[in-house]
Design a protein around this motif. Structure first.
Motif, PDB file in Angstrom:
ATOM      1  N   UNK A   1       2.284   1.396  -3.419  1.00  0.00           N
ATOM      2  CA  UNK A   1       1.469   2.257  -4.793  1.00  0.00           C
ATOM      3  C   UNK A   1       1.424   3.545  -4.317  1.00  0.00           C
ATOM      4  N   UNK A   2       1.786   4.090  -2.815  1.00  0.00           N
ATOM      5  CA  UNK A   2       1.222   5.744  -2.488  1.00  0.00           C
ATOM      6  C   UNK A   2       2.197   6.359  -2.803  1.00  0.00           C
ATOM      7  N   UNK A   3       3.373   5.764  -2.609  1.00  0.00           N
ATOM      8  CA  UNK A   3       4.739   6.462  -3.361  1.00  0.00           C
ATOM      9  C   UNK A   3       5.204   6.572  -4.588  1.00  0.00           C
TER      10      UNK A   3
ATOM     11  N   UNK B   1       4.395   4.593 -10.669  1.00  0.00           N
ATOM     12  CA  UNK B   1       3.563   4.164 -11.218  1.00  0.00           C
ATOM     13  C   UNK B   1       3.305   3.053 -11.978  1.00  0.00           C
TER      14      UNK B   1
ATOM     15  N   UNK C   1       5.672   9.239  -9.556  1.00  0.00           N
ATOM     16  CA  UNK C   1       5.573  10.295 -10.909  1.00  0.00           C
ATOM     17  C   UNK C   1       4.899   8.869 -11.851  1.00  0.00           C
TER      18      UNK C   1
ATOM     19  N   UNK D   1       0.807  -0.820  -0.219  1.00  0.00           N
ATOM     20  CA  UNK D   1       0.041   0.620  -0.092  1.00  0.00           C
ATOM     21  C   UNK D   1       0.595   1.382  -0.348  1.00  0.00           C
ATOM     22  N   UNK D   2       1.747   0.463   0.661  1.00  0.00           N
ATOM     23  CA  UNK D   2       2.870   2.584   0.729  1.00  0.00           C
ATOM     24  C   UNK D   2       3.646   2.580  -0.529  1.00  0.00           C
TER      25      UNK D   2
ATOM     26  N   UNK E   1       3.009   7.211  -6.642  1.00  0.00           N
ATOM     27  CA  UNK E   1       2.271   7.535  -7.790  1.00  0.00           C
ATOM     28  C   UNK E   1       2.423   9.190  -7.175  1.00  0.00           C
ATOM     29  N   UNK E   2       2.775   9.368  -6.194  1.00  0.00           N
ATOM     30  CA  UNK E   2       3.335  10.674  -5.653  1.00  0.00           C
ATOM     31  C   UNK E   2       4.822  11.082  -6.790  1.00  0.00           C
TER      32      UNK E   2
END
Ligand code: HEM
Ligand code: HEM
Lengths: 135, 149
Positions: free
Chosen positions: B63-65, B74, B70, B60-61, B67-68
């Motif tokens: 995936x979020x990082x 991703x 770029x 989950x972490x 996305x942040x």
């Protein structure tokens, strides 16, 4: 008056008077850990269901769509709340598992601290990621 | 006496009626309970799913990082979760999360003081198992519809 006290309360107690008044048990934090695990569970219940379906609905979506979704104020706030409460629950939950299975005590303590550190770093990392997409 | 670094050991010493010391038996552990009983099985499954999802949170972490970070980062995550191993993992994690969440509700109901008797425990245990299967399938139907459209 005294006849209303249940029999169980009249038994000899091995605890000191001060210990009984403080009511915090041998771990010295009373029921705090247990209670927080319940509080975080109640909060995580709707948040987890929301997360699972939000992810499922966006299966296969490209970066542009997901980054925009994460950054929307409502989603960003819920994600940050989920991250904070989720990692608190995870850290407290794993702590109990460690205390049950890892011996000696010294090693259980070190493992607990490592878990705390990992949860803190991962929590801050993911919260920062959300903030970056939101602002 | 050998030095013992674990203070909890002190709690393990009991005495027989003749005064001689004895090592007390351990409370519930995997070897002594019939793990096919609803009570012990759902209990240990809550612990196992909680621990697996703790590790799953790392994804989950990630995936979020990503996305942040770029589009390229991703794309790597999407490549991983779109592959065979990634999909199997996601499927497993979804089942694990549903079980822990639904059985978590069962725990909260117990904590509120309800449902302790054995027939109710079996009924809520089966309900949790069936609901886990149903919700996992529903999640994937939603995901497949979303993915196909
Ligand atoms: C962020 C996701 C979650 C993770 C990583 C997680 C992890 C864990 C872990 C490791 C434990 C300790 C297990 C044990 O001591 O045997 C635990 C306990 C617990 N979890 Fe979760 N959990 C999550 C979400 C939830 C949710 C959504 C609920 C729903 C109500 C929930 C309810 C509970 C309860 C009630 C306990 C205490 C059980 C007991 O008394 O033994 N958890 N969790
Ligand atoms: C392998 C399966 C099991 C695991 C992993 C397990 C684990 C746990 C855990 C983590 C707790 C919470 C302790 C706390 O309050 O911090 C607990 C409490 C308890 N378990 Fe289990 N348990 C299992 C099976 C059982 C079974 C089969 C019984 C009954 C025969 C049982 C009876 C209890 C009782 C009475 C408590 C409350 C003890 C207290 O208040 O101090 N457990 N168990």
């Amino acid at each position: 008056m005294s006849e209303h006290i249940p029999a169980v309360n009249r038994q000899t107690s091995m605890q000191s008077g001060l210990g009984r008044v403080r009511g915090s048990g041998s771990a010295r934090n009373g029921t705090h850990h247990w209670w927080m695990q319940r509080v975080t569970s109640i909060a995580l219940l709707p948040l987890t269901i929301w997360l699972v379906f939000s992810l499922a609905v966006h299966a296969g979506d490209p970066w542009e769509v997901m980054a925009e979704w994460i950054g929307r104020p409502f989603n960003a706030v819920l994600l940050i709340v989920l991250i904070g409460i989720g990692f608190h629950h995870t850290e407290a939950g794993l702590q109990v598992v460690i205390e049950d299975y890892i011996r000696p005590e010294r090693r259980a303590m070190v493992a607990g601290l490592v878990i705390k550190a990992i949860c803190l770093v991962l929590g801050l990392l993911s919260a920062l990621a959300v903030v970056r997409l939101a602002v | 006496m050998a030095h013992n670094p674990d203070a909890r050991e002190a709690l393990m010493i009991g005495t027989r009626t003749d005064g001689s010391t004895v090592r007390r038996p351990l409370s519930p552990h995997l070897q002594v309970y019939d793990m096919l009983q609803m009570s012990s099985l759902t209990s240990i499954m809550h612990r196992i799913t909680g621990s697996i999802w703790s590790v799953g949170m790392i994804f989950f972490v990630w995936w979020l990082s990503a996305a942040a970070a770029g589009p390229e980062a991703y794309a790597t995550v999407q490549w991983f979760f779109g592959g065979f191993i990634g999909l199997i993992m996601l499927f497993g994690l979804s089942a694990v999360v549903w079980y822990h969440t639904l059985n978590g509700v069962r725990h909260l109901v117990w904590d509120a003081g309800y449902g302790y008797d054995i027939p109710t425990t079996y009924r809520t245990g089966w309900a949790t198992a069936i609901a886990t299967a149903v919700m996992t399938v529903v999640t994937w139907i939603v995901a497949i519809i979303a993915w196909a459209s």
